[in-house]
Design a protein around this motif. Structure first.
Motif, PDB file in Angstrom:
ATOM      1  N   HIS A  85      41.363 -36.781  67.619  1.00  0.00           N
ATOM      2  CA  HIS A  85      41.452 -35.341  67.355  1.00  0.00           C
ATOM      3  C   HIS A  85      42.681 -35.006  66.505  1.00  0.00           C
ATOM      4  CE1 HIS A  85      38.518 -34.729  70.641  1.00  0.00           C
ATOM      5  NE2 HIS A  85      38.231 -33.614  69.976  1.00  0.00           N
ATOM      6  N   GLU A  98      38.110 -28.001  68.012  1.00  0.00           N
ATOM      7  CA  GLU A  98      37.370 -29.262  68.052  1.00  0.00           C
ATOM      8  C   GLU A  98      37.322 -29.861  69.451  1.00  0.00           C
ATOM      9  OE1 GLU A  98      35.442 -30.370  65.688  1.00  0.00           O
ATOM     10  OE2 GLU A  98      36.071 -28.825  64.278  1.00  0.00           O
ATOM     11  N   LYS A 101      34.551 -27.993  71.072  1.00  0.00           N
ATOM     12  CA  LYS A 101      33.270 -28.509  70.582  1.00  0.00           C
ATOM     13  C   LYS A 101      32.944 -29.848  71.241  1.00  0.00           C
ATOM     14  CE  LYS A 101      32.354 -28.407  66.119  1.00  0.00           C
ATOM     15  NZ  LYS A 101      32.551 -28.436  64.638  1.00  0.00           N
TER      16      LYS A 101
END
Length: 138
Positions: A85, A98, A101
């Motif tokens: 990430h 993210e 998600k």
């Protein structure tokens, strides 16, 4: 590359879990959520990942062959990986989006969705109208 310590990243994951849609909350009550820096060698081998292949997260269902355990010992596991990430996204805000998600993507596997089913969701820059906001550092 975003700069986030393991503690800061784990806090992002915690905040994401607190902001899940109500529809998902009952399904995470008996879920172990771990934050790791990256995929370990045995998991990499088991998943047949190439050396240059990274995962943002992994949903690991409870093994059906261990169903003889007490009910409260049975838990699926969700692992969110920090290094991929922070290396893939430049800003802290982008990492936060993210991570959310990734958590939702991995939980969708619990409901039988495949990676192919989730392609449209994954392609969206920010599929969340209530986008999480990064908290100022103290």
């Amino acid at each position: 590359m975003a700069k986030l310590s393991m503690d800061e990243f784990a806090e992002y994951v915690r905040r994401v879990l607190e902001t899940l849609p109500d529809l998902l909350k009952p399904h995470v009550q008996n879920l172990v959520v771990d934050v790791e820096n990256e995929v370990d060698a045995s998991t990499r081998k088991r998943l047949d990942l190439a050396d240059n292949e990274d995962l943002f997260g992994l949903y690991i269902p409870f093994p059906i062959d261990q169903m003889n355990l007490d009910w409260n010992e049975k838990a699926d596991r969700l692992v969110i990986y920090r290094r991929p990430h922070i290396e893939a996204f430049a800003s802290r805000q982008r990492v936060l989006i993210e991570v959310r998600k990734t958590v939702i993507h991995e939980l969708a596997h619990h409901f039988g969705y495949t990676d192919k089913d989730l392609e449209a969701f994954d392609r969206k820059n920010n599929p969340f109208p209530d986008s999480l906001k990064e908290q100022p550092h103290e």
